[in-house]
Scaffold this motif. Structure first.
Motif, PDB file in Angstrom:
ATOM      1  N   UNK A   1      77.759  17.417  28.415  1.00 57.45           N
ATOM      2  CA  UNK A   1      77.105  16.280  29.069  1.00 57.45           C
ATOM      3  C   UNK A   1      75.669  16.115  28.595  1.00 57.45           C
ATOM      4  N   UNK A   2      74.976  17.237  28.380  1.00 58.05           N
ATOM      5  CA  UNK A   2      73.607  17.180  27.871  1.00 58.05           C
ATOM      6  C   UNK A   2      73.591  16.588  26.461  1.00 58.05           C
ATOM      7  N   UNK A   3      74.574  16.957  25.653  1.00 60.56           N
ATOM      8  CA  UNK A   3      74.680  16.420  24.296  1.00 60.56           C
ATOM      9  C   UNK A   3      74.894  14.899  24.346  1.00 60.56           C
ATOM     10  N   UNK A   4      75.754  14.447  25.228  1.00 58.75           N
ATOM     11  CA  UNK A   4      75.964  13.002  25.392  1.00 58.75           C
ATOM     12  C   UNK A   4      74.687  12.312  25.864  1.00 58.75           C
ATOM     13  N   UNK A   5      73.980  12.960  26.777  1.00 62.73           N
ATOM     14  CA  UNK A   5      72.708  12.435  27.274  1.00 62.73           C
ATOM     15  C   UNK A   5      71.714  12.279  26.121  1.00 62.73           C
ATOM     16  N   UNK A   6      71.614  13.301  25.270  1.00 69.41           N
ATOM     17  CA  UNK A   6      70.704  13.221  24.123  1.00 69.41           C
ATOM     18  C   UNK A   6      71.123  12.113  23.166  1.00 69.41           C
ATOM     19  N   UNK A   7      72.435  11.981  22.931  1.00 69.16           N
ATOM     20  CA  UNK A   7      72.927  10.932  22.029  1.00 69.16           C
ATOM     21  C   UNK A   7      72.616   9.542  22.556  1.00 69.16           C
ATOM     22  N   UNK A   8      72.551   9.396  23.888  1.00 71.97           N
ATOM     23  CA  UNK A   8      72.235   8.086  24.456  1.00 71.97           C
ATOM     24  C   UNK A   8      70.746   7.764  24.337  1.00 71.97           C
ATOM     25  N   UNK A   9      69.897   8.775  24.168  1.00 71.15           N
ATOM     26  CA  UNK A   9      68.452   8.576  24.089  1.00 71.15           C
ATOM     27  C   UNK A   9      67.908   8.589  22.660  1.00 71.15           C
ATOM     28  N   UNK A  10      68.573   9.326  21.766  1.00 70.49           N
ATOM     29  CA  UNK A  10      68.050   9.533  20.421  1.00 70.49           C
ATOM     30  C   UNK A  10      69.118   9.190  19.389  1.00 70.49           C
ATOM     31  N   UNK A  11      68.686   9.151  18.131  1.00 71.25           N
ATOM     32  CA  UNK A  11      69.637   8.989  17.046  1.00 71.25           C
ATOM     33  C   UNK A  11      70.432  10.284  16.892  1.00 71.25           C
ATOM     34  N   UNK A  12      71.555  10.199  16.199  1.00 69.54           N
ATOM     35  CA  UNK A  12      72.488  11.324  16.105  1.00 69.54           C
ATOM     36  C   UNK A  12      71.833  12.576  15.536  1.00 69.54           C
ATOM     37  N   UNK A  13      71.065  12.436  14.472  1.00 63.06           N
ATOM     38  CA  UNK A  13      70.454  13.611  13.845  1.00 63.06           C
ATOM     39  C   UNK A  13      69.371  14.232  14.718  1.00 63.06           C
TER      40      UNK A  13
END
Length: 187
Positions: free
Chosen positions: A98-110
């Motif tokens: 879920x944290x990874x999804x949260x980061x993906x929603x805020x930042x670019x993939x890399x």
């Protein structure tokens, strides 16, 4: 007397090791020492793990910018789980996902992949130091996107080379930039 004391300690160590194996805890020197000293492995919070690892990173002479990125991961993860006093072993795989999804929603993939790699290093430290029973990163795959590098065209380089600039400092900067472009040096 010495043999009797050694026999007692050997017995205690064997008992502790058996207890740790029964609980599926990693058999590490630190874990055994903590069990012998306190009667059990110290309960570590997420914040305590992060702080311990950040002390190690600071001791390695990491640059301020790189160190700050690890601090940002700590801050964001603690904010995401909502409790800095949360027990380390209570973190689940699903929360990491879920944290990874949260980061993906805020930042670019890399960028989010970079944050996740830093978070993974925190948990890896927890496993290696015996503070964490099971890594929550077992099923997590960190994905990076291959970036297409865009090069300047000959016309663009010619325009940069022939443009009149107002100061000699800008002329030098332009010359250095062109040297990097023509030689392949990283800027």
């Amino acid at each position: 007397e010495i043999e009797e004391q050694l026999s007692k300690w050997r017995s205690k160590v064997n008992t502790v090791m058996n207890d740790m194996m029964d609980e599926d805890l990693p058999l590490t020197a630190t874990g055994i020492r903590d069990m012998l000293r306190t009667g059990g492995i110290k309960s570590y919070t997420v914040e305590k793990l992060f702080d311990d690892y950040l002390k190690i990173l600071r001791g390695r002479g990491m640059t301020g910018g790189s160190y700050r990125k690890y601090e940002l991961v700590k801050e964001q993860f603690i904010e995401f789980i909502g409790d800095k006093e949360r027990q380390l072993n209570s973190i689940k795989d699903s929360e990491i996902s879920d944290f990874y999804l949260y980061l993906n929603s805020r930042y670019q993939i890399n960028s989010s992949a970079s944050y996740m790699a830093k978070l993974k290093s925190f948990f890896k430290y927890g496993m290696e130091s015996g503070r964490l029973r099971k890594s929550p990163f077992v099923e997590i795959k960190i994905k990076r996107e291959k970036k297409q590098i865009e090069y300047l065209t000959d016309a663009e380089l010619h325009k940069i080379r022939t443009t009149e600039l107002s100061t000699t400092a800008l002329d030098r900067i332009r010359d250095i930039f062109l040297l990097q472009c023509y030689s392949g040096l990283s800027f």
